[in-house]
Design a protein around this motif. Structure first.
Motif: not given
Length: 234
Positions: A14-15, A210-213, A100-122
């Motif tokens: 998400p933007v 790409s048209v996303r919410p 530093q933020g990612y390493a501490s767990g303070a930051l984590q990116c939420r990908l769109f639900e279709d992204v990871a399965p599609t990337l793995r399939g490709w």
């Protein structure tokens, strides 16, 4: 089609994650990080920031003969973030803060639900995957390395940022095709920006809009629109 080149914001995540999470996180920590002493990398960044301030018309007028103070540096960088102005030293500094933020767990990116399965399939089907984003390569790798779907960095073969060239110029996409050792027509570029898609198409690449919410642009114009990467048939 042998490769897929992906934008990030508005395409795989998400933007608002960048504008409402990453940027404010870095902005709030500039003061603390710039006070860190004994870091050679940080000292080099501060020198680059001071050079940018000297080159900036308003800053030069305010402080013609003396180096900027700590507070002036912080305010200068915060103004760049607020105006979404690009400065290499600021990008690197943000990368350090986000690391530093990612390493501490303070930051984590939420990908769109279709992204990871599609990337793995490709990837399973032998497609080469690459990223082209205005964010630095370090920021790209941090984002995909700390996603809600786990560490996805191994799915990508190449990473490109604006050091390759502006995203709105066809020459940048021609350069990426050369780096990938592929004909542009063998590469599909997916983005939420018509300007970027026009440049990629001018270079000979296939395109999808790409048209996303929460995307600011929803008019695909002459480009084929998708609402999910899973809709792409390759």
């Amino acid at each position: 089609m042998r490769a897929v080149l992906l934008d990030i914001e508005g395409t795989t995540c998400p933007v608002p994650f960048v504008s409402q999470v990453l940027f404010p996180y870095a902005r709030e920590r500039l003061d603390e990080v710039l006070r860190t002493e004994g870091n050679a990398d940080l000292a080099a960044l501060i020198d680059a920031i001071d050079g940018a301030m000297a080159a900036d018309g308003a800053a030069a007028a305010e402080q013609p003969r003396r180096p900027p103070s700590h507070g002036e540096r912080v305010r200068f960088l915060q103004s760049l973030i607020d105006q979404d102005r690009k400065l290499p030293a600021l990008k690197e500094l943000q990368g350090l803060i986000w690391d530093q933020g990612y390493a501490s767990g303070a930051l984590q990116c939420r990908l769109f639900e279709d992204v990871a399965p599609t990337l793995r399939g490709w990837r399973k089907n032998g497609l080469l995957l690459a990223v082209y984003s205005s964010g630095s390569v370090k920021a790209q790798q941090l984002l995909y390395g700390h996603s809600t779907d786990g560490d996805l960095r191994d799915l990508f073969s190449r990473w490109f940022d604006t050091s390759t060239g502006p995203k709105g110029e066809a020459s940048s996409y021609s350069a990426i095709a050369r780096e990938l050792k592929l004909a542009p027509a063998a590469i599909l570029f997916v983005s939420d920006s018509r300007n970027e898609l026009e440049a990629a198409r001018s270079a000979g690449m296939a395109t999808r809009f790409s048209v996303r919410p929460e995307n600011p642009a929803v008019d695909s114009g002459p480009f084929e629109a998708i609402t999910s990467l899973a809709q792409i048939e390759i």
